[in-house]
Design a protein around this motif. Structure first.
Motif, PDB file in Angstrom:
ATOM      1  N   GLU A   1       0.808  -1.220   0.000  1.00  0.00           N
ATOM      2  CA  GLU A   1       0.000   0.000   0.000  1.00  0.00           C
ATOM      3  C   GLU A   1       0.842   1.271   0.000  1.00  0.00           C
ATOM      4  O   GLU A   1       0.409   2.297  -0.523  1.00  0.00           O
ATOM      5  N   THR A   2       2.035   1.221   0.563  1.00  0.00           N
ATOM      6  CA  THR A   2       2.835   2.445   0.689  1.00  0.00           C
ATOM      7  C   THR A   2       3.990   2.524  -0.310  1.00  0.00           C
ATOM      8  O   THR A   2       4.672   3.551  -0.370  1.00  0.00           O
ATOM      9  N   HIS A   3       4.200   1.477  -1.091  1.00  0.00           N
ATOM     10  CA  HIS A   3       5.316   1.482  -2.047  1.00  0.00           C
ATOM     11  C   HIS A   3       4.881   0.915  -3.393  1.00  0.00           C
ATOM     12  O   HIS A   3       5.473  -0.021  -3.925  1.00  0.00           O
ATOM     13  N   ARG A   4       3.851   1.516  -3.940  1.00  0.00           N
ATOM     14  CA  ARG A   4       3.292   0.998  -5.189  1.00  0.00           C
ATOM     15  C   ARG A   4       4.273   1.130  -6.347  1.00  0.00           C
ATOM     16  O   ARG A   4       4.357   0.232  -7.201  1.00  0.00           O
ATOM     17  N   ALA A   5       4.997   2.220  -6.406  1.00  0.00           N
ATOM     18  CA  ALA A   5       5.945   2.408  -7.516  1.00  0.00           C
ATOM     19  C   ALA A   5       7.053   1.361  -7.451  1.00  0.00           C
ATOM     20  O   ALA A   5       7.463   0.801  -8.476  1.00  0.00           O
ATOM     21  N   GLU A   6       7.540   1.093  -6.243  1.00  0.00           N
ATOM     22  CA  GLU A   6       8.587   0.083  -6.092  1.00  0.00           C
ATOM     23  C   GLU A   6       8.060  -1.314  -6.450  1.00  0.00           C
ATOM     24  O   GLU A   6       8.760  -2.111  -7.077  1.00  0.00           O
ATOM     25  N   LEU A   7       6.818  -1.578  -6.069  1.00  0.00           N
ATOM     26  CA  LEU A   7       6.216  -2.869  -6.401  1.00  0.00           C
ATOM     27  C   LEU A   7       6.083  -3.018  -7.910  1.00  0.00           C
ATOM     28  O   LEU A   7       6.371  -4.090  -8.472  1.00  0.00           O
ATOM     29  N   ALA A   8       5.679  -1.958  -8.575  1.00  0.00           N
ATOM     30  CA  ALA A   8       5.572  -1.993 -10.033  1.00  0.00           C
ATOM     31  C   ALA A   8       6.939  -2.246 -10.670  1.00  0.00           C
ATOM     32  O   ALA A   8       7.049  -3.014 -11.639  1.00  0.00           O
ATOM     33  N   ALA A   9       7.986  -1.635 -10.131  1.00  0.00           N
ATOM     34  CA  ALA A   9       9.330  -1.835 -10.680  1.00  0.00           C
ATOM     35  C   ALA A   9       9.765  -3.293 -10.537  1.00  0.00           C
ATOM     36  O   ALA A   9      10.410  -3.858 -11.438  1.00  0.00           O
ATOM     37  N   ILE A  10       9.416  -3.913  -9.423  1.00  0.00           N
ATOM     38  CA  ILE A  10       9.785  -5.316  -9.209  1.00  0.00           C
ATOM     39  C   ILE A  10       9.066  -6.212 -10.209  1.00  0.00           C
ATOM     40  O   ILE A  10       9.668  -7.099 -10.826  1.00  0.00           O
ATOM     41  N   VAL A  11       7.768  -5.996 -10.388  1.00  0.00           N
ATOM     42  CA  VAL A  11       7.005  -6.836 -11.321  1.00  0.00           C
ATOM     43  C   VAL A  11       7.512  -6.653 -12.743  1.00  0.00           C
ATOM     44  O   VAL A  11       7.720  -7.631 -13.484  1.00  0.00           O
ATOM     45  N   GLU A  12       7.716  -5.420 -13.163  1.00  0.00           N
ATOM     46  CA  GLU A  12       8.212  -5.161 -14.519  1.00  0.00           C
ATOM     47  C   GLU A  12       9.579  -5.803 -14.738  1.00  0.00           C
ATOM     48  O   GLU A  12       9.858  -6.361 -15.808  1.00  0.00           O
ATOM     49  N   SER A  13      10.426  -5.750 -13.728  1.00  0.00           N
ATOM     50  CA  SER A  13      11.763  -6.337 -13.841  1.00  0.00           C
ATOM     51  C   SER A  13      11.689  -7.860 -13.890  1.00  0.00           C
ATOM     52  O   SER A  13      12.440  -8.506 -14.624  1.00  0.00           O
ATOM     53  N   LEU A  14      10.809  -8.457 -13.102  1.00  0.00           N
ATOM     54  CA  LEU A  14      10.616  -9.904 -13.167  1.00  0.00           C
ATOM     55  C   LEU A  14      10.158 -10.326 -14.553  1.00  0.00           C
ATOM     56  O   LEU A  14      10.659 -11.327 -15.108  1.00  0.00           O
ATOM     57  N   GLN A  15       9.236  -9.581 -15.149  1.00  0.00           N
ATOM     58  CA  GLN A  15       8.762  -9.934 -16.484  1.00  0.00           C
ATOM     59  C   GLN A  15       9.899  -9.854 -17.502  1.00  0.00           C
ATOM     60  O   GLN A  15      10.060 -10.754 -18.341  1.00  0.00           O
ATOM     61  N   GLU A  16      10.710  -8.813 -17.416  1.00  0.00           N
ATOM     62  CA  GLU A  16      11.828  -8.673 -18.347  1.00  0.00           C
ATOM     63  C   GLU A  16      12.858  -9.776 -18.147  1.00  0.00           C
ATOM     64  O   GLU A  16      13.363 -10.384 -19.110  1.00  0.00           O
ATOM     65  N   SER A  17      13.190 -10.062 -16.897  1.00  0.00           N
ATOM     66  CA  SER A  17      14.169 -11.101 -16.598  1.00  0.00           C
ATOM     67  C   SER A  17      13.663 -12.475 -17.026  1.00  0.00           C
ATOM     68  O   SER A  17      14.417 -13.300 -17.546  1.00  0.00           O
ATOM     69  N   ASP A  18      12.375 -12.746 -16.801  1.00  0.00           N
ATOM     70  CA  ASP A  18      11.816 -14.040 -17.190  1.00  0.00           C
ATOM     71  C   ASP A  18      11.841 -14.228 -18.704  1.00  0.00           C
ATOM     72  O   ASP A  18      12.063 -15.338 -19.204  1.00  0.00           O
ATOM     73  N   ARG A  19      11.607 -13.144 -19.444  1.00  0.00           N
ATOM     74  CA  ARG A  19      11.720 -13.251 -20.913  1.00  0.00           C
ATOM     75  C   ARG A  19      13.152 -13.581 -21.303  1.00  0.00           C
ATOM     76  O   ARG A  19      13.394 -14.366 -22.244  1.00  0.00           O
ATOM     77  N   TRP A  20      14.117 -12.997 -20.583  1.00  0.00           N
ATOM     78  CA  TRP A  20      15.523 -13.300 -20.868  1.00  0.00           C
ATOM     79  C   TRP A  20      15.837 -14.760 -20.579  1.00  0.00           C
ATOM     80  O   TRP A  20      16.543 -15.417 -21.346  1.00  0.00           O
TER      81      TRP A  20
END
Length: 313
Positions: free
Chosen positions: A205-224
């Motif tokens: 609830e208090t770190h939505r931007a950081e949570l979004a960065a983690i999810v986006e990075s996981l998606q990019e890394s998983d594609r790699w």
């Protein structure tokens, strides 16, 4: 702020992300917490409870803010009264593991496990697989002798010190190269066995931007990983060698090629499976109280994850 991400090899996605530097491009102030280096605390007897080390460290000073595990730990956290939130879930990993016995074993079906020693990494997806298999046959947790095998699982099986084993790759490669095995229960058809990620509600609830960065990075890394499975496998081999353990690059590459990568929103199918597991764990005395897994769902987190998926043509 510093975001603490817990990782270990069993969640392949986070383990690779730890080594690629992809997250640091979006979130420079990140600390990686190796779960293997944290105090493990008391591990309960597999007949009387579930280890809660993952959820304990999620709420501890010096622990972590986000973690990726297998199927069972978020249920354990909810059972311990922890206010956790699902972040996302992978596709089914039904090819990753199965319940096996030696090829010459007199055990021919799950019902024959009554009174037998069954090796599991207690508290992981292996606990759930065994419980689902027993329930399907009309047995309970009390009808078998579960053995918390830890890192020695493959050797215990080879030495005959356990009668059956919920093995996974690449450890199964090592066993199958040395002896014959018979599959007692396949994961496919029993449960989906996904990877998943979760966090604390207050962090979400208090770190939505950081949570979004983690999810986006996981998606990019998983594609790699999907595009470069051998290079990704090398991270696991290098880690094992550095710890004085044996690891086979080909075996790790095969394992990664057979696993689904990518983070998906949690859906009703997943939640129904989690609830069934939670109910069985409670009924068999492995959770201290009943839980409602839907308490761990935040709709906006699901929307966040859905927004990082590739657009459909």
């Amino acid at each position: 702020m510093t975001v603490r991400v817990g990782f270990f090899p069993h969640n392949n996605s986070l383990f690779v992300l730890r080594h690629t530097g992809i997250l640091e491009r979006r979130l420079p102030d990140v600390t990686w917490v190796d779960l293997r280096a944290l105090p493990q605390g008391d591990r309960p007897d597999p007949r009387s409870g579930l280890p809660s080390v993952h959820s304990d460290q999620l709420f501890a000073d010096g622990g972590y803010d986000v973690i990726g595990t297998g199927f069972t730990p978020p249920i354990t956290a909810l059972g311990a009264g922890r206010d956790v939130v699902y972040l996302g879930v992978s596709g089914p990993r039904t090819e990753n593991g199965r319940l096996v016995v030696p090829a010459d074993s007199p055990i021919r079906q799950v019902a024959d496990l009554r009174g037998r020693r069954v090796g599991i990494a207690h508290g992981s997806w292996q606990t759930t697989l065994l419980l689902f298999a027993l329930d399907q046959t009309g047995l309970t947790w009390a009808d078998v002798e579960p053995v918390n095998t830890g890192a020695d699982a493959a050797q215990l099986f080879l030495d005959g010190r356990i009668d059956a084993w919920t093995g996974s790759y690449p450890d199964l490669d090592r066993v199958e190269a040395r002896t014959g095995v018979r599959t007692l229960v396949r994961t496919e058809g029993l449960f989906s066995h996904p990877s998943l990620w979760f966090t604390r509600r207050d962090f979400a609830e208090t770190h939505r931007a950081e949570l979004a960065a983690i999810v986006e990075s996981l998606q990019e890394s998983d594609r790699w990983i999907t595009d470069n499975p051998r290079a990704a496998a090398q991270y696991f081999v290098d880690d094992a060698v550095a710890r004085g353990e044996d690891a086979d690059l080909d075996a790790w590459e095969r394992a990664l090629r057979n696993r689904p990568f990518g983070v998906n929103p949690v859906d009703d199918t997943f939640l129904e499976e989690q609830q069934r597991a939670a109910d069985l764990l409670t009924a068999n005395g492995l959770l201290p109280r009943a839980v409602n897994v839907r308490d761990a769902v935040l709709p906006w987190v699901n929307d966040l994850v859905a927004g990082t998926l590739p657009a459909r043509a």
